[in-house]
Design an enzyme around this catalytic site. Structure first.
Site, PDB file in Angstrom:
ATOM      1  N   GLU A  41       0.849  -1.200   0.000  1.00  0.00           N
ATOM      2  CA  GLU A  41       0.000   0.000   0.000  1.00  0.00           C
ATOM      3  C   GLU A  41       0.879   1.243   0.000  1.00  0.00           C
ATOM      4  O   GLU A  41       2.015   1.219   0.462  1.00  0.00           O
ATOM      5  CB  GLU A  41      -0.967   0.006   1.194  1.00  0.00           C
ATOM      6  CG  GLU A  41      -0.327  -0.179   2.558  1.00  0.00           C
ATOM      7  CD  GLU A  41      -0.214   1.108   3.366  1.00  0.00           C
ATOM      8  OE1 GLU A  41      -0.120   2.195   2.749  1.00  0.00           O
ATOM      9  OE2 GLU A  41      -0.183   1.012   4.609  1.00  0.00           O
ATOM     10  N   ARG A  66       0.466  -2.126  12.008  1.00  0.00           N
ATOM     11  CA  ARG A  66      -0.308  -2.995  11.109  1.00  0.00           C
ATOM     12  C   ARG A  66      -0.702  -2.265   9.831  1.00  0.00           C
ATOM     13  O   ARG A  66      -1.831  -2.311   9.371  1.00  0.00           O
ATOM     14  CB  ARG A  66      -1.528  -3.588  11.821  1.00  0.00           C
ATOM     15  CG  ARG A  66      -1.161  -4.342  13.084  1.00  0.00           C
ATOM     16  CD  ARG A  66      -2.309  -5.116  13.657  1.00  0.00           C
ATOM     17  NE  ARG A  66      -2.630  -6.295  12.858  1.00  0.00           N
ATOM     18  CZ  ARG A  66      -1.970  -7.452  12.908  1.00  0.00           C
ATOM     19  NH1 ARG A  66      -0.906  -7.575  13.704  1.00  0.00           N
ATOM     20  NH2 ARG A  66      -2.351  -8.470  12.159  1.00  0.00           N
ATOM     21  N   CYS A  71       7.611  -1.491  -2.398  1.00  0.00           N
ATOM     22  CA  CYS A  71       8.693  -2.477  -2.545  1.00  0.00           C
ATOM     23  C   CYS A  71       9.878  -2.249  -1.629  1.00  0.00           C
ATOM     24  O   CYS A  71      10.414  -3.201  -1.057  1.00  0.00           O
ATOM     25  CB  CYS A  71       9.155  -2.546  -4.005  1.00  0.00           C
ATOM     26  SG  CYS A  71      10.021  -1.074  -4.621  1.00  0.00           S
ATOM     27  N   HIS A 110      12.505  -0.406  -8.821  1.00  0.00           N
ATOM     28  CA  HIS A 110      11.968  -1.508  -8.018  1.00  0.00           C
ATOM     29  C   HIS A 110      13.114  -2.241  -7.321  1.00  0.00           C
ATOM     30  O   HIS A 110      14.226  -2.338  -7.850  1.00  0.00           O
ATOM     31  CB  HIS A 110      11.184  -2.483  -8.896  1.00  0.00           C
ATOM     32  CG  HIS A 110      10.615  -3.636  -8.136  1.00  0.00           C
ATOM     33  ND1 HIS A 110       9.670  -3.484  -7.140  1.00  0.00           N
ATOM     34  CD2 HIS A 110      10.878  -4.978  -8.196  1.00  0.00           C
ATOM     35  CE1 HIS A 110       9.374  -4.663  -6.634  1.00  0.00           C
ATOM     36  NE2 HIS A 110      10.091  -5.584  -7.247  1.00  0.00           N
ATOM     37  N   ASP A 125      10.856 -11.681  -3.770  1.00  0.00           N
ATOM     38  CA  ASP A 125      10.248 -10.369  -3.965  1.00  0.00           C
ATOM     39  C   ASP A 125       8.864 -10.378  -3.321  1.00  0.00           C
ATOM     40  O   ASP A 125       7.923 -10.946  -3.865  1.00  0.00           O
ATOM     41  CB  ASP A 125      10.146 -10.056  -5.460  1.00  0.00           C
ATOM     42  CG  ASP A 125       9.655  -8.636  -5.729  1.00  0.00           C
ATOM     43  OD1 ASP A 125       9.255  -7.950  -4.768  1.00  0.00           O
ATOM     44  OD2 ASP A 125       9.668  -8.221  -6.905  1.00  0.00           O
TER      45      ASP A 125
END
Length: 278
Positions: A41, A66, A71, A110, A125
């Site tokens: 997110e 939480r 990435c 990434h 990943d």
């Protein structure tokens, strides 16, 4: 000196119990549990919050509060946990071509991981959104490799590798990477650019994903997708702020941040989009 990692808190967050020996079977289980429990997110960048990559900040956000992350957050947390379990692991950078066919010519954006076990290299990943791997892949060319969700393969390797996913009968490229040495000093400016640049989709689009067993859940702005493994996807357009927040909390398990900007940035996603110029 490396920062201490909270293995107990991490294991509780992902629901892990069992052997912690640095074997492929342990890695397989950790790699399946992580993206099933900790959502991808980008609420932080969407609200203009900094994305901090030090271990205490990652543990506070992804474990204690939480929340989830993108990435750099997911894979650095995963890497440090694996290192604490005595895996040989290091970061790699990739150029994303999934959303841009010309992405291979752009700077890397990434982060993934290279894990060596008994002389064999694997990629791991746990932070690629709606196509996050749910098992590590052997670093070998052309072999189709099944995961609990899709089938993937790696091609090339001289020096660039391409990760590809099989959708229906077609192989589609996801990202391109090589095995060049990467330091956290290399990662920091890429993370900063991704989190703050107005051209970065993470600063103006909501992207959320989770990969529990048997399905994928994805939210792109107001389009909510439930994708049972091997079946047709179910789509739903979220029409109100309450619907968006309900999906984020109930379906993705996110404890929403106490930020006064949250409602305004989520409400902006509901605004009608201007028609394209003729």
């Amino acid at each position: 000196m490396p920062e201490k990692v909270n293995l107990k808190g991490y294991f509780e967050r992902i629901g892990f119990a069992g052997s912690i020996a640095p074997t492929l079977s342990t890695l397989d289980l950790l790699h399946a549990l992580h993206p099933a429990a900790i959502p991808f997110e980008n609420l932080g960048p969407l609200m203009g919050e900094p994305v901090r990559l030090d271990q205490p900040s990652l543990e506070k956000k992804l474990l204690t509060e939480r929340r989830g992350g993108y990435c750099f957050e997911h894979n650095l947390l995963f890497m440090r946990m694996l290192q604490d379990l005595d895996y040989t692991v290091r970061p790699l950078l990739a150029r994303v071509v999934w959303t841009n066919p010309h992405g291979a010519s752009l700077p890397p954006s990434h982060l993934l991981l290279l894990v060596e076990i008994n002389g064999q290299n694997h990629i791991a990943d746990v932070g690629f959104g709606g196509l996050t791997l749910t098992t590590p892949l052997r670093l070998r060319a052309e072999s189709a490799q099944t995961t609990p969700h899709e089938t993937f393969r790696l091609t090339g390797g001289d020096p660039d590798w391409t990760l590809e996913v099989k959708l229906a009968d077609d192989w589609r490229p996801v990202y391109v990477f090589n095995l060049d040495q990467v330091s956290e000093d290399d990662i920091a400016p890429i993370n900063q650019h991704t989190a703050t640049d107005p051209a970065s989709p993470f600063t103006h689009e909501l992207r959320v994903a989770l990969a529990p067993s048997g399905r994928r859940l994805k939210l792109h702005n107001t389009k909510y997708t439930r994708q049972p493994t091997g079946e047709e996807a179910e789509y739903r357009e979220l029409a109100t702020l309450d619907e968006i927040k309900q999906v984020l909390t109930a379906d993705f398990g996110i404890t929403l941040p106490q930020n006064e900007r949250l409602d305004s940035v989520l409400s902006a996603l509901l605004a009608p989009k201007p028609a394209p110029a003729a």
